[in-house]
Write a protein that holds these residues in place. Structure first.
Motif, PDB file in Angstrom:
ATOM      1  N   GLU A   1       7.250   8.452  -1.959  1.00 40.81           N
ATOM      2  CA  GLU A   1       6.777   9.089  -0.726  1.00 40.81           C
ATOM      3  C   GLU A   1       5.617   8.285  -0.157  1.00 40.81           C
ATOM      4  OE1 GLU A   1       5.064  13.421   0.836  1.00 40.81           O
ATOM      5  OE2 GLU A   1       5.808  13.166  -1.219  1.00 40.81           O
ATOM      6  N   LYS A   2       5.849   7.684   0.983  1.00 36.86           N
ATOM      7  CA  LYS A   2       4.862   6.793   1.589  1.00 36.86           C
ATOM      8  C   LYS A   2       3.662   7.582   2.099  1.00 36.86           C
ATOM      9  CE  LYS A   2       4.578   3.110   5.065  1.00 36.86           C
ATOM     10  NZ  LYS A   2       5.337   2.361   6.090  1.00 36.86           N
ATOM     11  N   VAL A   3       2.476   6.960   2.003  1.00 40.52           N
ATOM     12  CA  VAL A   3       1.248   7.594   2.487  1.00 40.52           C
ATOM     13  C   VAL A   3       0.701   6.782   3.660  1.00 40.52           C
ATOM     14  CG1 VAL A   3       0.694   8.548   0.230  1.00 40.52           C
ATOM     15  CG2 VAL A   3      -0.194   6.302   0.862  1.00 40.52           C
TER      16      VAL A   3
ATOM     17  N   ARG B   1      -2.144   4.907   5.647  1.00 39.53           N
ATOM     18  CA  ARG B   1      -3.336   4.183   5.207  1.00 39.53           C
ATOM     19  C   ARG B   1      -4.608   4.892   5.654  1.00 39.53           C
ATOM     20  NH1 ARG B   1      -4.894  -0.642   3.293  1.00 39.53           N
ATOM     21  NH2 ARG B   1      -6.765  -1.620   4.124  1.00 39.53           N
TER      22      ARG B   1
ATOM     23  N   SER C   1      -5.206   7.993   5.725  1.00 38.05           N
ATOM     24  CA  SER C   1      -5.513   9.161   4.901  1.00 38.05           C
ATOM     25  C   SER C   1      -6.019   8.804   3.514  1.00 38.05           C
ATOM     26  CB  SER C   1      -4.259  10.041   4.770  1.00 38.05           C
ATOM     27  OG  SER C   1      -3.224   9.326   4.093  1.00 38.05           O
ATOM     28  N   LEU C   2      -6.097   7.523   3.184  1.00 38.29           N
ATOM     29  CA  LEU C   2      -6.549   7.118   1.857  1.00 38.29           C
ATOM     30  C   LEU C   2      -8.065   7.202   1.751  1.00 38.29           C
ATOM     31  CD1 LEU C   2      -4.287   3.962   1.318  1.00 38.29           C
ATOM     32  CD2 LEU C   2      -4.009   6.217   0.275  1.00 38.29           C
TER      33      LEU C   2
ATOM     34  N   ASN D   1       4.591   0.779   1.065  1.00 34.38           N
ATOM     35  CA  ASN D   1       4.295   2.202   0.884  1.00 34.38           C
ATOM     36  C   ASN D   1       2.835   2.540   1.197  1.00 34.38           C
ATOM     37  OD1 ASN D   1       6.728   3.783  -0.472  1.00 34.38           O
ATOM     38  ND2 ASN D   1       6.742   1.694  -1.290  1.00 34.38           N
ATOM     39  N   GLY D   2       2.156   1.641   1.905  1.00 34.61           N
ATOM     40  CA  GLY D   2       0.831   1.971   2.415  1.00 34.61           C
ATOM     41  C   GLY D   2      -0.344   1.475   1.615  1.00 34.61           C
TER      42      GLY D   2
ATOM     43  N   GLU E   1       4.748   4.935  -7.528  1.00 36.32           N
ATOM     44  CA  GLU E   1       4.399   6.353  -7.492  1.00 36.32           C
ATOM     45  C   GLU E   1       3.109   6.624  -8.248  1.00 36.32           C
ATOM     46  OE1 GLU E   1       7.809   8.338  -9.006  1.00 36.32           O
ATOM     47  OE2 GLU E   1       8.693   8.629  -7.003  1.00 36.32           O
TER      48      GLU E   1
ATOM     49  N   LEU F   1       0.285   5.610  -5.953  1.00 35.57           N
ATOM     50  CA  LEU F   1       0.121   6.591  -4.880  1.00 35.57           C
ATOM     51  C   LEU F   1      -0.480   7.890  -5.415  1.00 35.57           C
ATOM     52  CD1 LEU F   1       3.497   6.043  -2.965  1.00 35.57           C
ATOM     53  CD2 LEU F   1       1.232   5.225  -2.305  1.00 35.57           C
ATOM     54  N   ASP F   2      -0.066   8.306  -6.598  1.00 37.01           N
ATOM     55  CA  ASP F   2      -0.634   9.525  -7.188  1.00 37.01           C
ATOM     56  C   ASP F   2      -2.117   9.348  -7.492  1.00 37.01           C
ATOM     57  OD1 ASP F   2       1.783  10.775  -7.021  1.00 37.01           O
ATOM     58  OD2 ASP F   2       2.370  10.360  -9.099  1.00 37.01           O
TER      59      ASP F   2
ATOM     60  N   ARG G   1      -3.936   9.706  -4.212  1.00 38.63           N
ATOM     61  CA  ARG G   1      -3.976  11.104  -3.770  1.00 38.63           C
ATOM     62  C   ARG G   1      -4.949  11.916  -4.622  1.00 38.63           C
ATOM     63  NH1 ARG G   1       1.806  10.402  -4.021  1.00 38.63           N
ATOM     64  NH2 ARG G   1       2.662   9.908  -1.953  1.00 38.63           N
TER      65      ARG G   1
END
Length: 644
Positions: free
Chosen positions: A495-497, A499, A501-502, A536-537, A629, A632-633, A636
């Protein structure tokens, strides 16, 4: 500790294992060759007995669906079999009667047809002589001048030769009857044997099946049953498809000849249907007789041209469009195997072998798919790809052909995201290369070629996004995936995020470091991971293994690094060097999270909990998708912690 760490680093310079020499052929291989020679010799020497039995068995496959249909309407086994065989015999007799009556009608018009053909031949010869005669005469005079005349001399020995005639005695009534009856008795005798054997095969199908299982596969009932069902299904579908196609060919050509005006169109339609059972030469043979008759009937050439166009058009549509669609799903034979089998069975059994070549080869292919020792038959004759997509990828890398690898990747990416292609094809192909490198079968030049080819492929695939394709390939598509390609797992992309929002720590120029392992191809895996993170960002950069060695770890740029990913294709049996590397990275970047990616996931570090705890990494990943993933996790999680 320092000595242990130094020894672990020195393992990198270990000498690759030597490759053992090729083994000489063993007793098993020689026995297989001997059995093959004996089988071929038996097929040739026993063709007089085997051909009728083979025809009967194949006829039973053709009649089996009709027998099953009759039994479903509550007819008994014996009436169903007899009715089906009588129907087949009636069709054969009707076709023979039609052919005989039509030929008898044509024989009455043969003298007139002969005169028409003779007139056309004379016209062609006259035209040819008119156009080329003077030129040929002049050339002949220039090349071969006439010799000077020689005086004739008479001798006393010049006499007229005596004519000698040899007369054979008139045949006796017995010899005359034998000459007339013998060509008729042999086909009738063979037909009777075929029908009788087919009746018994249809009556005792279950009993014969059980006896075959007892002889060849009682130790593995499941495999034997699957093999027999597969062979019966494919043969029945093939025969029914071929019968329908050939009947359609005969019907269309017969109607076309009727419209054109060729005499006896029903005869040529039936002959065309029968001859089309003969591979390759059947359709041309079916067209010769109508073409000759069209030339004999009409004084002009239009009827002959229309007839030729009819056969070429109908055969082109059936051979290039209809048959590939039908037989491609019902037989499983490659075009090469059809040609080879036709040649082999024609040499072995003559014209009958040519007709039976496709069904007999189909039986061999089915046998090769279910008997391990005979797998080479499926590889040589079947239509399934000989190499899996992973093996094909490695072969292209080994040959240094990134264009072919790119073509394969484009084909597979129609059905899967980029991360799934990398995990299921590219990484596993590189794993094969890593194993060969450890065995010592790859030279330095080959390794450099593979590195260059995989890097070119990664650069070429940079235009693809890591997401589900909008339209997937279908089986009806001309370039649809093969069965082996369809068997490849397809994983959804991460699931792409966004940039924006990082958290701040993950917005730098390269918050993720992808560090290659010590293997010769680990850097390629790190480049794939870096590319997927970008898509994926997350920004990432790739570092070689030497950048984190003891002598250079102090110069490693640590600013803005939030996560470090170590990429290994093969960790080996003693991963102590990985533990020391993680320790150095932990000391140099204490705030960064450490991820160890080991491809494939079956390696011991990922499956042994005690070994994982001893390594000291934060996350372990068995695929590139899991690594993306995990990154990305981690981003997040930090974002949620900052928001809290």
């Amino acid at each position: 500790m320092y000595e242990a760490e130094r020894m672990a680093e020195d393992v990198t310079e270990r000498r690759p294992a030597s490759v053992p020499p090729a083994e000489t052929p063993g007793l098993s291989g020689l026995l297989t060759l001997a059995v093959g020679v004996v089988v071929v010799a038996g097929l040739y020497l026993g063709r007089t007995v085997l051909i009728p039995i083979t025809l009967a068995v194949l006829l039973s496959f053709l009649l089996a669906p009709l027998v099953n249909l009759l039994r479903r309407i509550r007819l008994g086994r014996v009436p169903s079999v007899l009715l089906a065989v009588l129907l087949a015999l009636s069709i054969i007799l009707a076709a023979g009667t039609l052919i005989g009556s039509q030929i008898a009608d044509l024989m009455e018009e043969v003298p007139q047809y002969a005169m028409t053909i003779r007139g056309k031949v004379d016209a062609v010869q006259k035209y040819a002589l008119t156009q080329t005669g003077p030129l040929i005469s002049r050339l002949g005079q220039q090349l071969n001048p006439p010799p000077p005349p020689q005086p004739k001399s008479r001798t006393a020995t010049d006499q007229k030769p005596l004519s000698v005639e040899i007369h054979e005695p008139d045949p006796t009534p017995v010899q005359l009857a034998e000459r007339v009856i013998s060509p008729i008795v042999d086909p009738l005798y063979t037909t009777a044997i075929v029908l009788i054997v087919a009746i018994f095969v249809l009556l005792q199908r279950e009993d014969l099946r059980d006896r075959l299982i007892r002889l060849f596969g009682s130790s593995d009932l499941h495999r034997t049953t699957v093999a027999m069902n597969d062979a019966a299904r494919r043969l029945s579908r093939y025969f029914l498809s071929q019968l329908g196609v050939n009947a359609g060919f005969g019907l269309i050509t017969g109607l076309g000849l009727l419209v054109i005006g060729v005499p006896s169109p029903m005869l040529w339609g039936v002959i065309g249907m029968l001859l089309r059972f003969v591979p390759y030469i059947g359709p041309p043979l079916a067209a010769i007789f109508p073409l000759a008759l069209a030339a004999a009937v009409s004084p002009g050439w239009s009827m002959m041209l229309w007839t030729a166009g009819l056969y070429v058009g109908v055969e082109g549509i059936i051979g290039q469009v209809i048959e590939p669609l039908l037989y491609g799903h019902s037989t499983g034979l490659s075009p090469f195997s059809v040609i080879v089998s036709a040649t082999f069975w024609t040499w072995l059994w003559g014209p009958i072998g040519l007709i039976l070549s496709t069904p007999l080869t189909l039986c061999l292919v089915v046998l090769g798919r279910h008997v391990e020792r005979l797998e080479f038959l499926d590889v040589l004759l079947g239509d399934r790809p000989a190499l899996t997509p992973v093996e094909s990828f490695y072969q292209r890398m080994l040959a240094g052909d990134p264009d072919e690898a790119h073509s394969q990747a484009e084909h597979l990416l129609r059905d899967r995201p980029l991360s799934s292609y990398y995990d299921e094809v590219a990484l596993k192909g590189l794993r094969l290369a890593a194993v060969d490198a450890a065995r010592g079968v790859l030279t330095d030049l080959q390794l450099d070629r593979i590195k260059e080819a995989i890097q070119n492929l990664i650069d070429d695939l940079d235009e693809h996004e890591d997401r589900e394709p909008k339209s997937k390939g279908t089986v009806e598509d001309a370039a649809a995936p093969t069965r082996l390609e369809q068997d490849l797992p397809i994983h959804p992309p991460p699931e792409k995020v966004a940039r924006e929002s990082l958290p701040a720590a993950w917005r730098g120029a390269a918050p993720v470091l992808c560090i290659a392992g010590r293997g010769p191809l680990d850097e390629a895996a790190a480049s794939m991971l870096s590319q997927l993170l970008h898509k994926n960002g997350l920004k990432a950069r790739v570092l070689p293994h030497a950048a984190v060695s003891r002598g250079r770890i102090a110069t490693l740029e640590a600013e803005g690094v939030a996560m470090i990913c170590l990429c290994y294709l093969d960790i080996g049996d003693a991963p102590s060097h990985l533990r020391y590397m993680l320790r150095r990275l932990r000391q140099r970047l204490p705030a960064a999270r450490l991820l160890v990616g080991l491809w494939p996931a079956e390696q011991s570090v990922l499956t042994d909990d005690r070994l994982r705890s001893a390594m000291g990494a934060d996350v372990y990943a068995g695929s590139l998708r899991e690594a993306v993933e995990a990154c990305l996790d981690a981003a997040r999680t930090e974002l949620e912690a900052v928001a809290a």
